[in-house]
Design a protein around this motif. Sequence first.
Motif, PDB file in Angstrom:
ATOM      1  N   ASN A 885       0.847  -1.186   0.000  1.00 19.63           N
ATOM      2  CA  ASN A 885       0.000   0.000   0.000  1.00 19.63           C
ATOM      3  C   ASN A 885       0.887   1.242   0.000  1.00 19.63           C
ATOM      4  N   PHE A 886       0.804   2.058  -1.059  1.00 17.74           N
ATOM      5  CA  PHE A 886       1.599   3.271  -1.140  1.00 17.74           C
ATOM      6  C   PHE A 886       0.954   4.436  -0.393  1.00 17.74           C
ATOM      7  N   ASP A 887      -0.248   4.242   0.108  1.00 21.88           N
ATOM      8  CA  ASP A 887      -0.918   5.299   0.860  1.00 21.88           C
ATOM      9  C   ASP A 887      -1.761   4.650   1.949  1.00 21.88           C
ATOM     10  N   ARG A 888      -1.250   4.614   3.153  1.00 20.40           N
ATOM     11  CA  ARG A 888      -1.932   3.943   4.252  1.00 20.40           C
ATOM     12  C   ARG A 888      -3.204   4.658   4.684  1.00 20.40           C
ATOM     13  N   ASN A 889      -3.376   5.915   4.263  1.00 23.33           N
ATOM     14  CA  ASN A 889      -4.569   6.668   4.641  1.00 23.33           C
ATOM     15  C   ASN A 889      -5.749   6.414   3.706  1.00 23.33           C
ATOM     16  N   SER A 890      -5.515   5.705   2.597  1.00 22.84           N
ATOM     17  CA  SER A 890      -6.622   5.422   1.684  1.00 22.84           C
ATOM     18  C   SER A 890      -7.541   4.372   2.293  1.00 22.84           C
ATOM     19  N   LYS A 891      -8.805   4.405   1.878  1.00 25.51           N
ATOM     20  CA  LYS A 891      -9.794   3.554   2.542  1.00 25.51           C
ATOM     21  C   LYS A 891     -10.778   2.922   1.575  1.00 25.51           C
ATOM     22  N   TYR A 892     -10.430   2.841   0.311  1.00 30.54           N
ATOM     23  CA  TYR A 892     -11.373   2.363  -0.699  1.00 30.54           C
ATOM     24  C   TYR A 892     -11.373   0.838  -0.760  1.00 30.54           C
ATOM     25  N   THR A 893     -12.542   0.270  -0.991  1.00 35.13           N
ATOM     26  CA  THR A 893     -12.649  -1.181  -1.201  1.00 35.13           C
ATOM     27  C   THR A 893     -13.216  -1.434  -2.596  1.00 35.13           C
ATOM     28  N   THR A 894     -12.820  -2.528  -3.186  1.00 33.35           N
ATOM     29  CA  THR A 894     -13.238  -2.866  -4.538  1.00 33.35           C
ATOM     30  C   THR A 894     -13.294  -4.370  -4.693  1.00 33.35           C
ATOM     31  N   LYS A 895     -14.002  -4.821  -5.712  1.00 34.16           N
ATOM     32  CA  LYS A 895     -14.052  -6.242  -6.037  1.00 34.16           C
ATOM     33  C   LYS A 895     -12.997  -6.628  -7.072  1.00 34.16           C
ATOM     34  N   GLU A 896     -12.244  -5.672  -7.555  1.00 39.63           N
ATOM     35  CA  GLU A 896     -11.239  -5.955  -8.580  1.00 39.63           C
ATOM     36  C   GLU A 896     -10.131  -6.845  -8.018  1.00 39.63           C
ATOM     37  N   TRP A 897      -9.628  -7.738  -8.850  1.00 40.70           N
ATOM     38  CA  TRP A 897      -8.671  -8.718  -8.385  1.00 40.70           C
ATOM     39  C   TRP A 897      -7.645  -9.010  -9.469  1.00 40.70           C
ATOM     40  N   ILE A 898      -6.621  -9.788  -9.101  1.00 43.20           N
ATOM     41  CA  ILE A 898      -5.554 -10.164 -10.027  1.00 43.20           C
ATOM     42  C   ILE A 898      -5.839 -11.564 -10.554  1.00 43.20           C
ATOM     43  N   GLU A 899      -5.950 -11.669 -11.907  1.00 43.81           N
ATOM     44  CA  GLU A 899      -6.224 -13.001 -12.467  1.00 43.81           C
ATOM     45  C   GLU A 899      -5.008 -13.632 -13.137  1.00 43.81           C
ATOM     46  N   LYS A 900      -3.991 -12.831 -13.470  1.00 43.64           N
ATOM     47  CA  LYS A 900      -2.825 -13.424 -14.144  1.00 43.64           C
ATOM     48  C   LYS A 900      -1.641 -12.488 -13.977  1.00 43.64           C
ATOM     49  N   ILE A 901      -0.448 -13.089 -13.946  1.00 43.74           N
ATOM     50  CA  ILE A 901       0.797 -12.331 -13.879  1.00 43.74           C
ATOM     51  C   ILE A 901       1.731 -12.893 -14.942  1.00 43.74           C
ATOM     52  N   VAL A 902       2.250 -11.991 -15.774  1.00 43.65           N
ATOM     53  CA  VAL A 902       3.193 -12.377 -16.820  1.00 43.65           C
ATOM     54  C   VAL A 902       4.536 -11.727 -16.485  1.00 43.65           C
ATOM     55  N   ILE A 903       5.581 -12.553 -16.379  1.00 43.50           N
ATOM     56  CA  ILE A 903       6.921 -12.047 -16.044  1.00 43.50           C
ATOM     57  C   ILE A 903       7.840 -12.316 -17.223  1.00 43.50           C
ATOM     58  N   ALA A 904       8.267 -11.247 -17.893  1.00 45.75           N
ATOM     59  CA  ALA A 904       9.148 -11.369 -19.059  1.00 45.75           C
ATOM     60  C   ALA A 904      10.594 -11.151 -18.627  1.00 45.75           C
ATOM     61  N   GLY A 905      11.486 -11.939 -19.213  1.00 46.30           N
ATOM     62  CA  GLY A 905      12.904 -11.837 -18.869  1.00 46.30           C
ATOM     63  C   GLY A 905      13.299 -12.744 -17.719  1.00 46.30           C
ATOM     64  N   PHE A 906      12.422 -13.704 -17.357  1.00 50.83           N
ATOM     65  CA  PHE A 906      12.745 -14.653 -16.290  1.00 50.83           C
ATOM     66  C   PHE A 906      13.698 -15.714 -16.856  1.00 50.83           C
ATOM     67  N   LYS A 907      14.694 -16.085 -16.074  1.00 53.80           N
ATOM     68  CA  LYS A 907      15.813 -16.848 -16.634  1.00 53.80           C
ATOM     69  C   LYS A 907      15.532 -18.335 -16.835  1.00 53.80           C
TER      70      LYS A 907
END
Length: 954
Positions: A885-907
Amino acid sequence: MSFVHVCICISVLVSQSLSVNKDNFKSCDQSGFCKRQRNYEPGESTYIALLNSLKTTSTSIELQLLNKKNSVKLLLQVIGLQDNTIRVKINELSPLKLRYEIPYGEVITKQPVQQEIKVDGSSQKGVTFTVGDTTGVISAEPFRMDIFSSNEPVISLNARNLLKFEHMRVKPGWFSSIGSGLKSWFSQPFRETPQPDPPNDDHEAESDHKEGENEEGKEENEENKEDEPKDEPNMWEETYKTFTDSKPNGPTSVGMDISFPGFQFVYGIPQHADSLALKTTKNSDPYRLFNLDVFEYDIYSPMALYGSVPMMIAHNEKKTVAVFWHNAAETWVDISSNVADKTIFSKVADFVQGNNEIPQTDTHWFSESGIIDLFIMMGPRPKDVFRQYALITGTTALPPLFSIAYHQCRWNYNDEADVAAVEENMDKADIPFDVMWLDIEHTDGKRYFTWANDKFPNPKDMIGKLSSKGRKMVIIVDPHLKKDDSYDVYTDAKSKGYFVKNKDGSDYEGWCWPGTSAWPDFINPDVQQWWASKFVYDTQPGSTPDLFVWNDMNEPSVFNGPEVTFLKDLIHHGGVENRDVHNIYGLYVQKATADGLVLRSGGRDRPFVLTRAFFAGSQKYGAVWTGDNMGEWSHLKISIPMILSLNIAGITFSGADIGGFFKNPDAELQTRWYQAGSFYPFFRAHAHLDTKRREPYLLPEENMKIVRDAIRARYSLLPYLYTQFYLAEKDGRPIMQPLWVEFPEETATFGIDDNFLLGPALLVRPVTEQGATTANVYFPGSDQIWYDVQTYAQFSGGQEKNIDAPLNKIPVYQRGGTIIPRKMRIRRSATLSYQDPFTLIVCLDKQAKALGHLYADDYRSFQYKNREYIHRGLIFENNQLESKNFDRNSKYTTKEWIEKIVIAGFKKTPNKIFLKKSDGSTIELGHSFNSENKVLTIRKPDVNISEDWRITIN
């Protein structure tokens, strides 16, 4: 409308639709003050600083300047401002009338915070001072000012002795014949409430001039000889074609040279259809800043266009500095480059180090009226300059998400059935879009705030059908009001005395789209409030929460006016002449419109307003576009430096009409333009009334699919782009950036304006040549890796490569060491994607690290100002990806989520991957690894974006 009036309008339109007619616009030689200022040759200065007049406070220095030629005195103020910035003001010590100064509130949002200024010493030769890490030297005779950073000169004022301040005076042979009554009139101010500066109690106590000194100064001014020959033309009256400018206050222009020793490249002062790096004007007119309606404008030209931002950046591999010339009158800027001998700094030789010769750019600024009010921003890096400028004029307001998606427009969609058909065909072709636009034909006879009932009988229903799919509508509302006693908006303004006035006090009338029209005086705050009130639901017919606004023709454009605009001696609120405020009229129109949309929602929802005319500070009120361009390859190419120039001058929410406003671009040009436009900060297709229909679904199948892919790519990048707009609102950074912003020490980038960065992470090289199937891409940063966004192929930085770019490809690359959030699900509109999941694209640098931001809120309201948002930091290091969290004073909630992560340049192929969630639980994640392109894909972490989490790769 009479037959004669119809013929006049047709004549104007035909002449303008063929090509720009330069005869409709002044050259410098045809402008009296420009010619006088430009003919003022470098040489021995007529100005000296009177050191015995020195007064200081904790934040300011004040000195009188004497014009030795006529004994007129000026007042010099040097004011220290926060964040390494200096303000320099030069005004008449005792003017016959107060000269116009732009009030605080719109351009400069509030009175700048002052910083300590220390006077380090003074002698018979001058005064030395420091503001923060910056040193300044005011030399007495001749007067000049040199600004140093790290003991090196970076900015010099009046080094070429071109300071020319035309003092107010009485017309020769006139004053004595009409007696003391006129003298009394001359002593009245221009504005009802003058605003002295700086706003500092100590300063005011020390710098007040005695009444006797003022009177003596006035007598001196009235009796001295003018510093121009009495018979020089265009000083007291000026005729251009059939128009005569009466100049009731005589010649009042101000000019001064500003030099940048050590700098070969300067940028900024939009709007011009020219290269990003400004060119010498030795063999051309100066760059002109005067808001004008220019159809089919020339490219690579210093001609004035629709907006003006008198802000210039100088950049070299060591430093970045900038100046902002705070003046809303017509302004011209000459530019020249040479190699300057450092011995010219002999009076300040103690500060000069290095070789005898350094590159230097000399500029000469002159405005028709007002005062010299200069902000000097000392950087020392590009992002510092952007922040410093934003502290003065404000940042781009965070727009609602729909407004940075794709907009579909033309002049004009014919009726409600046409609107429905376009939407239906876009859906059939699976092309997402968020906004449908209506031009002037939607109104009842060009009467704004009305609808043509035969074509648009049910506007709320029409808008409702759009909004059912998450879409919005934008309608045009121009500032000219049809003269019609049955038109209630016109009669209301007339009854209140709200129109701009002729010099005799009558309402000014001119010609625009409706015929005879009048213009509200937006300089008047009461008129701004009145205009804003017209947008509330019970006042604006057909208005809904999904209806937004476009301000066009607000330079203002007047078909039968001089240079297709206002007379300069028209009168605004407070007795101010148009010549003083011309360039800020459009800003006030956009501000009042945005205020109206905010008022409409009770202060809840963010507005969206597009404007054609603009000035410094317009970024606070909405978006800008580059005006009436042409469907030609050259205009596609020039759009890139034009938008880059706007971005570095603070106007970040900007774009160009996709396909060109005029002419009929072929399928290849449209395709390439959509590819480029999908990376503009503002993304809208638009076309002239007489062009063929060219909605993207009308393209040949192959081209349509490529365009659809480009538009879909834009939609997938909206989370990244929205995050960049949030960061831009915080610190003034540009959205679309020249390469040197991120790579300030790389000299090879300084002249590049066909490659650009979208935010810090995406390198874009649009194809702008007909028939081209390759493109030269410059990959900046010798220590960088760049990844093709489609294939993840890697390219090393610090080189130029010729890249294959067939019609279905635009070269785009993600910077190693960055993380970009995307939304990959295809929707009809951005609004429908609010709750969709994210995919994180992680591109590793040479140290196998990466960093990114993810910002989210409700995408439409002002609640983010109440901390209702999410700002996450995404960090990849030591084979771990973490969300913080880059801002501990924020207070928003959402249903958005992470479904996939792509890492390019992995050895190499990992063994196992684990996710540790905020509740302490740990789960193993599925993955796949492509050994050919070194891409690791992590499937379904299924974590909410508002949570802390860590993924560890073993």
